[in-house]
Design a protein around this motif. Structure first.
Motif, short mmCIF file in Angstrom:
data_model
loop_
_atom_site.label_atom_id
_atom_site.label_comp_id
_atom_site.label_asym_id
_atom_site.label_seq_id
_atom_site.Cartn_x
_atom_site.Cartn_y
_atom_site.Cartn_z
N ARG A 1 0.83 -1.14 0.14
CA ARG A 1 0.02 -0.39 0.16
C ARG A 1 0.81 1.16 -0.37
NH1 ARG A 1 -3.92 1.37 4.91
NH2 ARG A 1 -4.57 3.54 4.53
N LEU A 2 2.02 1.54 0.46
CA LEU A 2 2.80 2.19 1.04
C LEU A 2 3.05 2.86 -0.75
CD1 LEU A 2 4.60 4.24 2.56
CD2 LEU A 2 6.18 3.22 2.86
N ASP A 3 3.82 1.33 -0.97
CA ASP A 3 4.79 1.59 -2.44
C ASP A 3 4.21 2.39 -3.90
OD1 ASP A 3 6.30 0.67 -4.32
OD2 ASP A 3 5.28 -0.75 -5.55
N LYS A 4 2.61 1.87 -3.30
CA LYS A 4 1.97 1.88 -4.08
C LYS A 4 0.86 4.06 -4.46
CE LYS A 4 -3.33 1.50 -5.96
NZ LYS A 4 -4.55 0.85 -5.72
N MET A 5 1.21 3.93 -2.90
CA MET A 5 0.60 5.40 -3.02
C MET A 5 2.11 6.12 -3.45
SD MET A 5 -0.27 7.05 1.06
CE MET A 5 -0.20 5.50 1.39
N LEU A 6 3.62 5.58 -2.86
CA LEU A 6 4.49 6.74 -3.13
C LEU A 6 4.66 6.92 -5.00
CD1 LEU A 6 7.18 5.35 -1.56
CD2 LEU A 6 5.71 7.05 -0.83
N ARG A 7 3.81 5.77 -5.76
CA ARG A 7 3.83 5.52 -7.01
C ARG A 7 2.87 6.78 -7.51
NH1 ARG A 7 7.93 2.09 -8.46
NH2 ARG A 7 8.69 0.21 -7.60
N GLU A 8 1.93 6.72 -7.26
CA GLU A 8 0.51 7.05 -7.57
C GLU A 8 1.12 8.61 -7.59
OE1 GLU A 8 -2.72 5.38 -5.77
OE2 GLU A 8 -2.73 3.97 -7.18
N ASN A 9 1.31 8.62 -6.52
CA ASN A 9 1.46 10.34 -6.36
C ASN A 9 2.44 10.82 -6.74
OD1 ASN A 9 -0.89 11.34 -4.60
ND2 ASN A 9 -0.23 9.23 -3.64
N ASN A 10 4.34 9.78 -6.85
CA ASN A 10 5.30 10.41 -7.61
C ASN A 10 5.74 11.12 -6.35
OD1 ASN A 10 7.53 10.65 -9.19
ND2 ASN A 10 6.80 12.60 -9.87
N VAL A 11 6.33 10.30 -5.50
CA VAL A 11 6.74 11.29 -3.59
C VAL A 11 7.30 9.76 -3.53
CG1 VAL A 11 6.09 10.24 -1.27
CG2 VAL A 11 4.72 11.93 -3.19
N ARG A 12 8.69 9.87 -3.17
CA ARG A 12 10.37 9.40 -2.70
C ARG A 12 9.62 9.54 -1.54
NH1 ARG A 12 12.39 6.62 -6.05
NH2 ARG A 12 14.54 7.06 -4.88
N LEU A 13 10.59 8.27 -0.37
CA LEU A 13 10.37 8.13 0.65
C LEU A 13 12.33 8.14 1.30
CD1 LEU A 13 8.12 6.66 2.98
CD2 LEU A 13 10.44 6.59 3.24
N LEU A 14 12.93 8.96 2.48
CA LEU A 14 13.83 8.52 2.52
C LEU A 14 14.35 7.93 3.52
CD1 LEU A 14 16.91 10.61 1.57
CD2 LEU A 14 17.11 9.91 4.17
N LEU A 15 15.16 6.92 4.48
CA LEU A 15 15.07 6.34 5.45
C LEU A 15 16.39 6.79 5.67
CD1 LEU A 15 14.22 4.72 7.19
CD2 LEU A 15 14.21 2.75 5.81
N TYR A 16 16.36 7.56 6.58
CA TYR A 16 17.46 7.88 7.66
C TYR A 16 17.94 7.02 8.32
CZ TYR A 16 21.57 11.14 8.82
OH TYR A 16 22.63 11.46 9.04
N LEU A 17 18.73 6.14 8.86
CA LEU A 17 19.12 5.33 9.39
C LEU A 17 19.91 5.44 10.69
CD1 LEU A 17 19.83 1.71 7.35
CD2 LEU A 17 17.57 2.73 8.61
N HIS A 18 19.40 5.06 12.18
CA HIS A 18 19.95 5.44 13.15
C HIS A 18 21.21 4.69 13.08
CE1 HIS A 18 20.85 5.07 17.64
NE2 HIS A 18 20.28 6.80 17.69
N PRO A 19 22.45 4.69 13.89
CA PRO A 19 23.32 4.43 14.03
C PRO A 19 23.49 3.54 14.46
CG PRO A 19 23.87 6.45 14.41
CD PRO A 19 22.36 7.18 14.70
N LYS A 20 22.75 3.06 15.15
CA LYS A 20 22.48 1.71 15.76
C LYS A 20 22.13 0.56 14.71
CE LYS A 20 21.19 2.49 20.35
NZ LYS A 20 20.11 3.08 21.57
N PHE A 21 21.24 0.42 13.36
CA PHE A 21 21.07 -0.17 12.48
C PHE A 21 22.47 0.42 11.39
CE2 PHE A 21 16.84 1.22 14.94
CZ PHE A 21 16.45 0.31 15.06
N ALA A 22 23.39 0.87 11.40
CA ALA A 22 23.92 0.48 10.40
C ALA A 22 24.09 -0.76 9.60
CB ALA A 22 25.20 1.03 10.74
N GLY A 23 24.25 -1.44 10.72
CA GLY A 23 24.65 -2.63 10.42
C GLY A 23 23.43 -3.79 9.55
N TYR A 24 22.54 -3.14 9.13
CA TYR A 24 21.13 -3.74 8.81
C TYR A 24 20.89 -3.53 7.60
CZ TYR A 24 20.65 -6.07 13.42
OH TYR A 24 20.72 -6.85 14.27
N LEU A 25 21.33 -2.11 7.11
CA LEU A 25 21.47 -1.37 5.90
C LEU A 25 21.02 -1.92 4.37
CD1 LEU A 25 21.18 1.85 4.86
CD2 LEU A 25 24.09 1.28 3.62
#
Length: 158
Positions: A1-25
């Protein structure tokens, strides 16, 4: 649903990861839409990201104040607020004092994203009214005030 919403509205989302999650990028990158860009902490200057964004989705990060200062909406996603409050506490009431919508479920976050996409990322009026409580000054004289404060302290010998 999120992907569809982003595509239909030509919106991009940036996920800025906390340093604690760096190993999971790599895990994040392998399992998300091409409409979502993952950025590791420190990879890009955070102030540049905040200046270019139209909205912020956060849990408890203090960057919310920077984004609000720029008149951009913030969605607070508190999926773990009971645990967070036990461990950290809070200086504001999450139920009544947040200058943006608070959601505890993913579906609610999706509804808020959809609302802001459909309303040109304008802060809701009820949250706009709250913002002056958090900022004494909203002008371009912060450097001048800081300089004057420091000079006054030097002159007093502090």
């Amino acid at each position: 649903r999120l992907d569809k919403m982003l595509r239909e509205n030509n919106v991009r989302l940036l996920l800025y990861l906390h340093p604690k999650f760096a190993g999971y990028l790599k895990v994040f990158e392998a399992n998300i839409s091409d409409r979502i860009e993952c950025v590791a902490f420190g990879e890009r200057p955070l102030n540049d990201i905040m200046m270019k964004c139209h909205m912020l989705i956060t849990d408890y990060s203090s960057v919310c104040w920077d984004v609000l200062f720029m008149d951009k909406p913030v969605i607070f996603y508190h999926f773990d607020s009971d645990m967070y409050l036990k461990v950290h506490g809070s200086y504001i009431n999450f139920e009544t004092e947040l200058p943006g919508p608070r959601e505890t479920e993913y579906e609610g976050v999706l509804k808020q994203i959809e609302y802001y996409i459909n309303n040109d990322f304008v802060i809701r009026p009820e949250h706009e009214e709250m913002i002056p409580r958090f900022f004494k000054y909203r002008d371009d004289h912060n450097c001048e005030r800081t300089y004057k404060f420091l000079i006054d302290r030097v002159e007093l010998g502090l």
